[in-house]
Design a protein around this motif. Structure first.
Motif, PDB file in Angstrom:
ATOM      1  N   LEU A 163      31.760  41.350  31.134  1.00  0.00           N
ATOM      2  CA  LEU A 163      33.020  41.155  31.838  1.00  0.00           C
ATOM      3  C   LEU A 163      33.864  40.123  31.111  1.00  0.00           C
ATOM      4  O   LEU A 163      33.345  39.158  30.572  1.00  0.00           O
ATOM      5  CB  LEU A 163      32.759  40.691  33.274  1.00  0.00           C
ATOM      6  CG  LEU A 163      31.990  41.685  34.147  1.00  0.00           C
ATOM      7  CD1 LEU A 163      31.648  41.051  35.482  1.00  0.00           C
ATOM      8  CD2 LEU A 163      32.799  42.946  34.341  1.00  0.00           C
ATOM      9  N   ASP A 191      32.540  45.559  43.488  1.00  0.00           N
ATOM     10  CA  ASP A 191      33.315  46.688  43.998  1.00  0.00           C
ATOM     11  C   ASP A 191      32.529  47.392  45.104  1.00  0.00           C
ATOM     12  O   ASP A 191      31.426  46.971  45.474  1.00  0.00           O
ATOM     13  CB  ASP A 191      33.721  47.645  42.873  1.00  0.00           C
ATOM     14  CG  ASP A 191      32.548  48.367  42.220  1.00  0.00           C
ATOM     15  OD1 ASP A 191      31.432  48.341  42.765  1.00  0.00           O
ATOM     16  OD2 ASP A 191      32.764  48.965  41.151  1.00  0.00           O
ATOM     17  N   VAL A 240      34.464  36.868  39.260  1.00  0.00           N
ATOM     18  CA  VAL A 240      33.721  38.131  39.387  1.00  0.00           C
ATOM     19  C   VAL A 240      33.655  38.533  40.858  1.00  0.00           C
ATOM     20  O   VAL A 240      33.400  37.717  41.735  1.00  0.00           O
ATOM     21  CB  VAL A 240      32.298  37.997  38.807  1.00  0.00           C
ATOM     22  CG1 VAL A 240      31.472  39.235  39.087  1.00  0.00           C
ATOM     23  CG2 VAL A 240      32.358  37.713  37.320  1.00  0.00           C
ATOM     24  N   THR A 274      32.797  43.324  38.826  1.00  0.00           N
ATOM     25  CA  THR A 274      34.078  43.641  38.216  1.00  0.00           C
ATOM     26  C   THR A 274      34.959  42.401  38.203  1.00  0.00           C
ATOM     27  O   THR A 274      34.714  41.449  38.944  1.00  0.00           O
ATOM     28  CB  THR A 274      34.780  44.788  38.996  1.00  0.00           C
ATOM     29  OG1 THR A 274      36.025  45.061  38.386  1.00  0.00           O
ATOM     30  CG2 THR A 274      35.001  44.424  40.444  1.00  0.00           C
ATOM     31  N   CYS A 275      35.975  42.406  37.376  1.00  0.00           N
ATOM     32  CA  CYS A 275      36.954  41.322  37.363  1.00  0.00           C
ATOM     33  C   CYS A 275      38.115  41.625  38.300  1.00  0.00           C
ATOM     34  O   CYS A 275      39.027  40.832  38.428  1.00  0.00           O
ATOM     35  CB  CYS A 275      37.480  41.104  35.941  1.00  0.00           C
ATOM     36  SG  CYS A 275      36.254  40.416  34.828  1.00  0.00           S
ATOM     37  N   GLY A 276      38.087  42.764  38.932  1.00  0.00           N
ATOM     38  CA  GLY A 276      39.166  43.186  39.812  1.00  0.00           C
ATOM     39  C   GLY A 276      38.906  42.818  41.256  1.00  0.00           C
ATOM     40  O   GLY A 276      38.140  41.912  41.562  1.00  0.00           O
TER      41      GLY A 276
END
Length: 128
Positions: free
Chosen positions: A23, A33, A30, A39-41
């Motif tokens: 990542l 999901d 972090v 994820t970085c989202g």
């Protein structure tokens, strides 16, 4: 025979994953999901063992006994003593306060310093 092993080693090294992080964001950014993948989202903040595995630090002044017991080398007995000391004296303000807890010692103190923070979670990016 030796040449075959050497060739196998070269092939294995060429196919081995590199040490570059998967990542491209700091550990505190972090998230998980909906499938539970890092994820970085957007997503949920990892806690417990997942947070430790991602390299996140535990807030020693807010962690529960169960969360502290997840730190390698701490275990349930020391986790209980840490929580009891925190409840009796208030927040840990420095590492000497933590070292004074029976059962900590220098090796455990190093482990705790590597896996925890004493500042508030908001100030340090610690998420659990």
């Amino acid at each position: 025979m030796s040449l075959g092993l050497l060739a196998l080693g070269v092939v294995a090294r060429a196919r081995w994953p590199d040490a570059k992080p998967s990542l491209d964001c700091p550990p505190e950014a972090v998230r998980l999901d909906s499938a539970g993948l890092a994820t970085c989202g957007p997503g949920t903040v990892p806690t417990g063992a997942r947070a430790l595995a991602l390299g996140l630090k535990l807030d020693l002044n807010a962690a529960s006994e169960a969360e502290l017991a997840l730190v390698p080398g701490v275990g349930p007995d020391l986790a209980r003593r840490l929580v009891m000391a925190r409840e009796e004296q208030g927040r840990f303000t420095n590492w000497d306060d933590v070292d004074a807890v029976p059962g900590v010692g220098s090796a455990k103190l190093q482990t705790l310093r590597a896996a925890t923070v004493l500042e508030s979670a908001a100030a340090t990016g610690s998420v659990w």
